[in-house]
Write an enzyme that holds these catalytic residues in place. Structure first.
Site, PDB file in Angstrom:
ATOM      1  N   TYR A 145       0.833  -1.205   0.000  1.00 11.84           N
ATOM      2  CA  TYR A 145       0.000   0.000   0.000  1.00 11.84           C
ATOM      3  C   TYR A 145       0.872   1.262   0.000  1.00 11.84           C
ATOM      4  O   TYR A 145       1.729   1.427   0.864  1.00 11.84           O
ATOM      5  CB  TYR A 145      -0.906  -0.049   1.228  1.00 11.84           C
ATOM      6  CG  TYR A 145      -1.627   1.221   1.578  1.00 11.84           C
ATOM      7  CD1 TYR A 145      -2.437   1.870   0.644  1.00 11.84           C
ATOM      8  CD2 TYR A 145      -1.530   1.770   2.859  1.00 11.84           C
ATOM      9  CE1 TYR A 145      -3.109   3.032   0.981  1.00 11.84           C
ATOM     10  CE2 TYR A 145      -2.204   2.926   3.202  1.00 11.84           C
ATOM     11  CZ  TYR A 145      -2.988   3.562   2.258  1.00 11.84           C
ATOM     12  OH  TYR A 145      -3.650   4.714   2.587  1.00 11.84           O
ATOM     13  N   ASP A 230      -1.001  -6.255   9.600  1.00 17.35           N
ATOM     14  CA  ASP A 230      -2.098  -5.387   9.179  1.00 17.35           C
ATOM     15  C   ASP A 230      -3.228  -6.295   8.704  1.00 17.35           C
ATOM     16  O   ASP A 230      -3.129  -6.939   7.662  1.00 17.35           O
ATOM     17  CB  ASP A 230      -1.623  -4.473   8.050  1.00 17.35           C
ATOM     18  CG  ASP A 230      -2.716  -3.547   7.525  1.00 17.35           C
ATOM     19  OD1 ASP A 230      -3.892  -3.970   7.480  1.00 17.35           O
ATOM     20  OD2 ASP A 230      -2.407  -2.410   7.147  1.00 17.35           O
ATOM     21  N   ILE A 232      -6.622  -5.264   8.360  1.00 15.79           N
ATOM     22  CA  ILE A 232      -7.797  -4.399   8.252  1.00 15.79           C
ATOM     23  C   ILE A 232      -8.810  -4.898   7.224  1.00 15.79           C
ATOM     24  O   ILE A 232      -9.931  -4.387   7.175  1.00 15.79           O
ATOM     25  CB  ILE A 232      -7.405  -2.941   7.941  1.00 15.79           C
ATOM     26  CG1 ILE A 232      -6.829  -2.802   6.529  1.00 15.79           C
ATOM     27  CG2 ILE A 232      -6.410  -2.425   8.968  1.00 15.79           C
ATOM     28  CD1 ILE A 232      -6.585  -1.360   6.122  1.00 15.79           C
ATOM     29  N   LYS A 268     -12.476  -0.708   6.396  1.00 17.80           N
ATOM     30  CA  LYS A 268     -12.657  -1.585   5.242  1.00 17.80           C
ATOM     31  C   LYS A 268     -13.703  -2.658   5.513  1.00 17.80           C
ATOM     32  O   LYS A 268     -14.605  -2.867   4.713  1.00 17.80           O
ATOM     33  CB  LYS A 268     -11.323  -2.246   4.880  1.00 17.80           C
ATOM     34  CG  LYS A 268     -10.171  -1.271   4.753  1.00 17.80           C
ATOM     35  CD  LYS A 268     -10.421  -0.174   3.727  1.00 17.80           C
ATOM     36  CE  LYS A 268      -9.231   0.755   3.603  1.00 17.80           C
ATOM     37  NZ  LYS A 268      -9.457   1.851   2.634  1.00 17.80           N
TER      38      LYS A 268
END
Length: 480
Positions: A145, A230, A232, A268
């Site tokens: 990202y 991560d 999410i 998300k």
């Protein structure tokens, strides 16, 4: 001229990249079906808008969740007054329970280890501040990202070292790649303090299997470096294989749990980026204590905490939401990838996230990153779609693009697909359409509105029917 700080005068934010340039193009000329039919369609925003009607129904049935209604105003005063930066107990309990639910209740989370932050952006920076000093490094598998360059580096001074992953094995993380990145950091005199993984992956939409996660845990344990998971997109996994959390793996692999940290949010999984609900969950007491103190710089509003706690404590709502969200994502993903396949556009096989990793390598005039940027400019300026080039995600192979599919209405998606088809048909010498999928099996899992449109996409040769009522792409009128 008055001097400014290095942060104020530098380019550490990373905004000067194609990823953000695409957003600027959209903001300058946003698509609107009536007012701006030739505008840019936003396909660079990883946002989940597919379950808003489901959530709206719950909000209408539970007006007490909002402090701005007659039913909820009784709690207005106590919520509007000062709140401890630990967060409301009911909020932390609800988030911990929800984190367990989206992981199939295979693991439980301790509410006392839930630290809130202003979105995942703030959570990542908070963890970076806790784990590394300026000039020290984190390993990050590519592609990753673009916002990590901002979140983890800009104000912390932490360096990011890429772990090179390749399409030849579907961009999977290997032990050899981890070792190579670690050795490269040492050669550059960088002290590696941790490894950041994104699971499910942004931008790939793939998940890591249990064996890969075990290998990663063994690696960080041997090197005595931290692991930031991560997660999410945990609840966006819409088909098998199921998501495996790092919290499950550490139950099966011997490791120092002080090295394990999870970043989570509701941006998300529930589609609430505007609420700025970010979470740090650490198994390290020192990190929890430090992060909690830092959280005072980016608290979640008490009104939001109250609403979220009320919503997530409704077990029936949560159970139904998880099922409904996966169903909607699966249908949209299947239809979108199928539509691309009809004109020969492939993508990495995926089962999670709000995007696909689209393969346009065959469309590159030259197999370089300059060639990728030339293609991207055509897509932005002529096809009028904001998609993100792989180079902005630090992908080491030109020709890959991230395309988001869950942030728009069905009608807007149809326009986007029409533009893509028109563009590909104009360039059909570079790419050969794939064999048609069987219509009967696909229709069963599509939304009614999309299923009814299926025949409009197909002619006997497998290309869009000339009788399709879909809007024409502005590329038809664009200058060459």
């Amino acid at each position: 001229m008055v001097s400014m700080s290095k942060i104020a005068t530098g380019n550490g934010h990373g905004e000067n990249s194609p990823y953000f340039d695409g957003w600027k193009a959209y903001e300058t000329n946003p698509f609107h079906a009536i007012d701006r039919p030739d505008g840019v369609i936003q396909m660079g925003l990883a946002e989940n808008q597919l379950c808003f009607e489901f959530i709206k129904k719950w909000l209408m049935e539970h007006p007490e969740a909002s402090l701005c209604t007659p039913e909820g105003v009784g709690k207005f005063k106590e919520t509007a007054l000062f709140q401890d930066y630990h967060g409301m107990p009911e909020f932390r309990q609800a988030v911990a329970k929800f984190m367990g639910k989206v992981r199939g209740d295979r693991v439980k989370f301790d509410p006392d280890r839930v630290v809130m932050s202003g979105g995942a952006t703030g959570a990542h920076e908070m963890v970076a501040f806790c784990l590394a000093d300026p000039g020290e490094a984190l390993l990050v598998p590519t592609p990753y990202y673009p916002g990590f360059d901002r979140d983890l580096r800009w104000r912390t001074g932490v360096e990011l070292v890429p772990v090179i992953c390749e399409s030849s094995n579907n961009f999977q993380i290997t032990r050899n790649a981890l070792e190579a990145a670690y050795e490269k950091a040492e050669e550059d005199n960088l002290r590696v303090k941790g490894l950041l993984i994104t699971n499910p992956s942004n931008p790939l939409g793939t998940i890591m299997d249990r064996d890969t996660l075990k290998s990663i845990v063994r690696f960080i344990n041997e090197k005595n470096i931290h692991l930031i998971g991560d997660e999410i997109y945990a609840a966006t996994v819409f088909k098998d294989p199921e998501f495996v959390s790092i919290s499950e793996v550490i139950e099966e692999v011997e490791c120092n749990r002080d090295l394990i940290h999870i970043v989570y949010s509701l941006s998300k999984d529930m589609g609430f980026p505007g609420f700025r609900v970010g979470i740090v969950y650490s198994y390290n007491d020192a990190v929890v204590n430090c992060a909690r103190k830092m959280s005072s710089y980016g608290l979640v509003s008490s009104q939001t905490q109250h609403l979220i706690a009320t919503m997530l404590n409704d077990d029936d709502f949560v159970d139904n939401f998880i099922v409904e969200s996966k169903d909607q994502l699966s249908k949209r993903h299947k239809y979108f990838t199928w539509s691309l396949s009809q004109v020969g556009i492939g993508s990495l096989k995926s089962n999670g996230g709000l995007f696909i990793w689209m393969d346009l390598r065959k469309l590159l005039k030259e197999k370089t990153f300059d060639g990728e940027m030339d293609l991207w400019r055509v897509i932005i300026n002529e096809v009028k779609l904001n998609v993100s080039p792989g180079s902005s995600f630090h992908c080491h192979e030109p020709g890959w693009f991230r395309v988001c599919f869950a942030n728009m209405e069905d009608s807007t998606m149809e326009v986007a697909l029409s533009r893509i088809r028109t563009f590909i048909l104009k360039n059909n010498e570079a790419i050969v359409p794939l064999k048609l999928c069987r219509r009967s099996s696909l229709k069963l899992s599509l939304p009614r509105s999309l299923s009814r449109r299926m025949d409009d996409f197909m002619s006997p040769t497998g290309i869009m029917s000339p009788h399709s009522p879909l809007p024409q792409s502005p590329l038809v009128r664009a200058r060459t």
